[in-house]
Design a protein around this motif. Structure first.
Motif, PDB file in Angstrom:
ATOM      1  N   THR A  36      52.065  32.662  -9.641  1.00  0.00           N
ATOM      2  CA  THR A  36      53.284  31.861  -9.640  1.00  0.00           C
ATOM      3  C   THR A  36      54.451  32.622 -10.244  1.00  0.00           C
ATOM      4  O   THR A  36      54.289  33.392 -11.186  1.00  0.00           O
ATOM      5  CB  THR A  36      53.070  30.562 -10.452  1.00  0.00           C
ATOM      6  OG1 THR A  36      52.696  30.904 -11.788  1.00  0.00           O
ATOM      7  CG2 THR A  36      51.979  29.704  -9.823  1.00  0.00           C
ATOM      8  N   GLU A  37      55.635  32.377  -9.681  1.00  0.00           N
ATOM      9  CA  GLU A  37      56.847  33.013 -10.197  1.00  0.00           C
ATOM     10  C   GLU A  37      57.152  32.541 -11.616  1.00  0.00           C
ATOM     11  O   GLU A  37      57.652  33.303 -12.438  1.00  0.00           O
ATOM     12  CB  GLU A  37      58.036  32.703  -9.285  1.00  0.00           C
ATOM     13  CG  GLU A  37      58.050  33.491  -7.993  1.00  0.00           C
ATOM     14  CD  GLU A  37      58.433  34.944  -8.202  1.00  0.00           C
ATOM     15  OE1 GLU A  37      58.552  35.371  -9.361  1.00  0.00           O
ATOM     16  OE2 GLU A  37      58.602  35.659  -7.205  1.00  0.00           O
ATOM     17  N   THR A  38      56.850  31.264 -11.888  1.00  0.00           N
ATOM     18  CA  THR A  38      57.154  30.728 -13.216  1.00  0.00           C
ATOM     19  C   THR A  38      56.396  31.484 -14.300  1.00  0.00           C
ATOM     20  O   THR A  38      56.966  31.907 -15.310  1.00  0.00           O
ATOM     21  CB  THR A  38      56.804  29.236 -13.286  1.00  0.00           C
ATOM     22  OG1 THR A  38      57.603  28.518 -12.342  1.00  0.00           O
ATOM     23  CG2 THR A  38      57.064  28.679 -14.681  1.00  0.00           C
ATOM     24  N   ALA A  39      55.092  31.674 -14.090  1.00  0.00           N
ATOM     25  CA  ALA A  39      54.280  32.388 -15.084  1.00  0.00           C
ATOM     26  C   ALA A  39      54.748  33.828 -15.238  1.00  0.00           C
ATOM     27  O   ALA A  39      54.838  34.353 -16.356  1.00  0.00           O
ATOM     28  CB  ALA A  39      52.810  32.343 -14.679  1.00  0.00           C
ATOM     29  N   ALA A  40      55.054  34.486 -14.123  1.00  0.00           N
ATOM     30  CA  ALA A  40      55.519  35.873 -14.188  1.00  0.00           C
ATOM     31  C   ALA A  40      56.862  35.965 -14.904  1.00  0.00           C
ATOM     32  O   ALA A  40      57.093  36.871 -15.712  1.00  0.00           O
ATOM     33  CB  ALA A  40      55.625  36.458 -12.784  1.00  0.00           C
TER      34      ALA A  40
END
Length: 722
Positions: A268-272
């Motif tokens: 996920t982009e959020t975690a990255a």
């Protein structure tokens, strides 16, 4: 929560065969992972098909996988069974797959090998021209920007917001938290620029610590960035280059860590983004952004780790090994100590992971070792001369001149907050920190609590367990030769170390003898960021909204106290016109290129250093903040060989005390001063107008050399015969 399928650093591999390690997979379906949408995928989406990750699917991304047992054979279809893949694959080892692409699983040694057969009409990417592919990718970003581009811009905006005081007035301002090291690195930026433009060796200079000189590559150095910034340094000055480098290090480190996490670790982009945000602006980054660009320039570390993971690619072992070797060479000239810490962290992680995954180790080990051998050979060839020069060249030394017990982490400090954050009193540095620039271990109890909870949830993942082992080893190194908790020796019965720490047994070994224990906390900070991203990524894949909300909310609450504040800048001391206008050239002659300034430059006062920087390091200065051998026959390091000569001792005494016991000047003293000027290869002694005890220094030098002359904001005492 449905994450955006696109992103800078999203899967975009050129390989046709990808390794996807799974265990106990419930079905033959491949967990979908977002990539840049194709026309076919947009059509599927319009028909109501979601490309969000399946919350119940195993976390399989080619690099870090979620397993119930390290080497249990998966329950996938028999070898050769075909399966249709629609949208894409995992963020680390997967290859973007569109409609019509056939995928088949083959069981090899208890692991799932996913073979992808692209349609014949799809042209394979041109792998022969890297620059053409890079240009095409950049052009595509301008035409159709990815979320990764916007997230990188967010990092840049934050970095500029933190360093704006320095960026707005680089010539007039200095970092208030550490002006001395900033002046040192500005001098180094100027010296490297001078060496490049005059075709001189940037690894060594006689312009500092005259007449002996300075082994630049052996001292803290940023030769690589300095070479790249040479045009800016030449046109605008080293102060502008330093301000840009400080800002770049923050933004670039966050960006490359986000890329690494998105490509190799999380889905996920959020975690990255959160992981990149923490590691780009963590307490360790902020403390070393106080004029330690050799330690704040961490942006190559994620690229090195990404290339290290790709050494498992069987068809590209040589190419990946060469690329990794080139990155290692570059890191030596960006920040050598960071490379040492990266190697330590990778060593601990790989040993632990290999022990947990013996079958995968046997399968991937030969290819990995082949690529690693190529990387070592490549870097060894390219680094043979600079490393030989560093450890055996002129003015080379051994050891480190600082108290390693002082520069060790107190175990309690990991739960303490640093003073560089927006809500902490900037004047209340925690006593557990060795100094404002050494707060890498201070991450705060709230973040540690959140990471511990997420890690417990993810313990089935072998990579998580290996990262924990690596972090524990690095923490044990960071506490130094005598582990303490809240300044008290640790006497806990369960603690593996008592009186003597691990460092006490390693401190005389090569590399360890040139490093500070507390710097190991830098690598601990990286592992904390990776674990945070992995745990958050798993939470975001859950179908229950309360789980996602709890993970996001807990992470936000933990990171809020670590929000960095603006790096404050203070006014610079003005540089006398004598040096900026070039009048200083009257003091140099063939064979005598040194100007002795009062006070002489040492580990604290950098006046002479700034004068040399203003003159493009075109003249030499005695002494200086230099690590050098104790003597020509003793390579043990000493910090700033100050006041070795008789004249230096008396000039320092008079400057500090205003005369006092200064001896009357007679013929023998005049001869001694002339002898010392000859040793320094100097014609002149210079002191700024308005400096403390100028009259007392002048009374001594007027008799010892010649009457002083006021010009360009300084007083000049020049030998009459020169």
């Amino acid at each position: 929560m449905t994450e955006s399928p696109t992103g800078q650093g999203a899967p975009d591999h050129e390989v046709d065969v990808a390794l996807l390690t799974e265990s106990s997979a419930p079905s033959a379906a491949v967990p979908e992972q977002g990539t840049r949408e194709t026309d076919t995928e947009r059509a599927e989406t319009s028909n109501g098909t979601s490309d969000a990750p399946d919350p119940d699917a195993p976390h399989s991304n080619g690099s870090f996988s979620d397993e119930s047992a390290p080497d249990d054979p998966p329950s996938d279809p028999a070898p050769g069974a075909g399966v249709e893949v629609g949208a894409g694959m995992g963020a680390g080892g997967g290859t973007a797959v569109g409609a019509g692409v056939q995928a088949r699983h083959v069981i090899e040694d208890g692991h799932v090998v996913l073979l992808l057969d692209p349609p014949e009409e799809v042209a394979e990417p041109d792998t022969r021209n890297v620059l053409r592919r890079l240009g095409s990718r950049i052009a595509r970003e301008f035409v159709d920007p990815s979320p990764g581009l916007y997230l990188s811009l967010a990092y840049i905006v934050l970095a500029v917001g933190i360093t704006w005081q320095l960026l707005a007035h680089p010539v007039a301002k200095l970092l208030a938290g550490n002006p001395y090291d900033q002046q040192y690195f500005e001098w180094q930026l100027t010296w490297v620029q001078h060496a490049v433009l005059h075709l001189q060796n940037p690894l060594f200079t006689h312009t500092m610590n005259a007449p002996d000189g300075m082994n630049v590559v052996g001292n803290p150095q940023i030769i690589g960035p300095a070479v790249v910034l040479t045009p800016i340094t030449y046109l605008f000055g080293s102060s502008v280059s330093f301000a840009l480098l400080t800002t770049f290090n923050l933004a670039a480190t966050a960006t490359t860590w986000r890329w690494f996490l998105r490509k190799h670790v999380v889905r996920t982009e959020t975690a990255a983004f959160v992981g990149g945000l923490f590691m780009g602006f963590s307490p360790s980054m902020m403390s070393h952004s106080l004029a330690h660009p050799n330690l704040a320039g961490q942006w190559l570390v994620p690229l090195i780790l990404g290339r290290l993971l790709r050494l498992r690619e069987r068809d590209r072992a040589v190419r990946n090994g060469v690329a990794l070797g080139l990155m290692i060479v570059a890191q030596v000239f960006v920040g050598e100590e960071l490379l040492f810490l990266t190697a330590l962290g990778c060593f601990f992680f790989l040993i632990a992971y290999a022990a947990m995954r013996p079958r995968q180790t046997r399968a991937d080990g030969p290819t990995f070792l082949k690529g690693a051998a190529v990387a070592i050979a490549t870097s060894a060839v390219l680094l043979a001369y600079p490393l030989t020069f560093q450890f055996a060249g002129p003015m080379s030394f051994k050891g480190i001149p600082f108290d390693i017990a002082y520069y060790s982490a107190d175990l309690k400090s990991y739960a303490v907050y640093p003073d560089l954050e927006i809500w902490i009193d900037k004047n209340q540095l925690d006593p557990l920190a060795p100094g404002a620039t050494e707060q890498a271990a201070l991450v705060g109890w709230a973040l540690l609590l959140v990471v511990v909870l997420l890690v417990v949830w993810c313990l089935r993942n072998a990579a998580v367990r290996a990262l924990l082992i690596a972090a524990a080893c690095l923490v044990l190194l960071s506490v130094g030769p005598t582990p303490v908790f809240d300044h008290e020796p640790i006497t806990w019965g369960w603690f593996p170390l008592r009186k003597d720490g691990v460092w006490s047994h390693l401190q005389d070994l090569p590399l360890f003898s040139s490093s500070l224990p507390i710097r190991s906390a830098l690598a601990v900070s990286w592992i904390v960021g990776i674990l945070l991203a992995m745990g958050l990524d798993k939470a975001l894949a859950q179908r229950w909204m309360w789980v996602r909300g709890l993970a996001v909310g807990g992470t936000a609450v933990a990171l809020f106290p670590l929000l960095p504040r603006v790096l404050e800048a203070s006014d610079r001391a003005p540089i006398p016109a004598y040096f900026t206008a070039g009048t200083w050239k009257e003091c140099v002659s063939p064979g005598r290129n040194t100007i002795v300034g009062v006070p002489l430059s040492d580990g604290g006062d950098r006046t002479n250093e700034t004068w040399s920087t203003a003159a493009d390091t075109a003249f030499a200065i005695p002494q200086g903040p230099v690590m050098a051998p104790s003597s020509p026959t003793d390579k043990q390091v000493t910090w700033g060989r100050n006041n070795v000569l008789w004249t230096a001792q008396w000039l320092s005494y008079i400057f500090k005390n205003g005369g006092g016991a200064t001896p009357p000047v007679d013929g023998s003293i005049k001869s001694r001063v002339a002898l010392d000027l000859g040793t320094w290869q100097a014609n002149c002694v210079v002191m700024a107008e308005g400096a403390p005890n100028l009259d007392a220094v002048g009374a001594f030098l007027d008799q010892a050399i010649a009457p002083g002359v006021h010009k360009g904001g300084v007083v000049v005492w020049k030998e009459p015969t020169r």
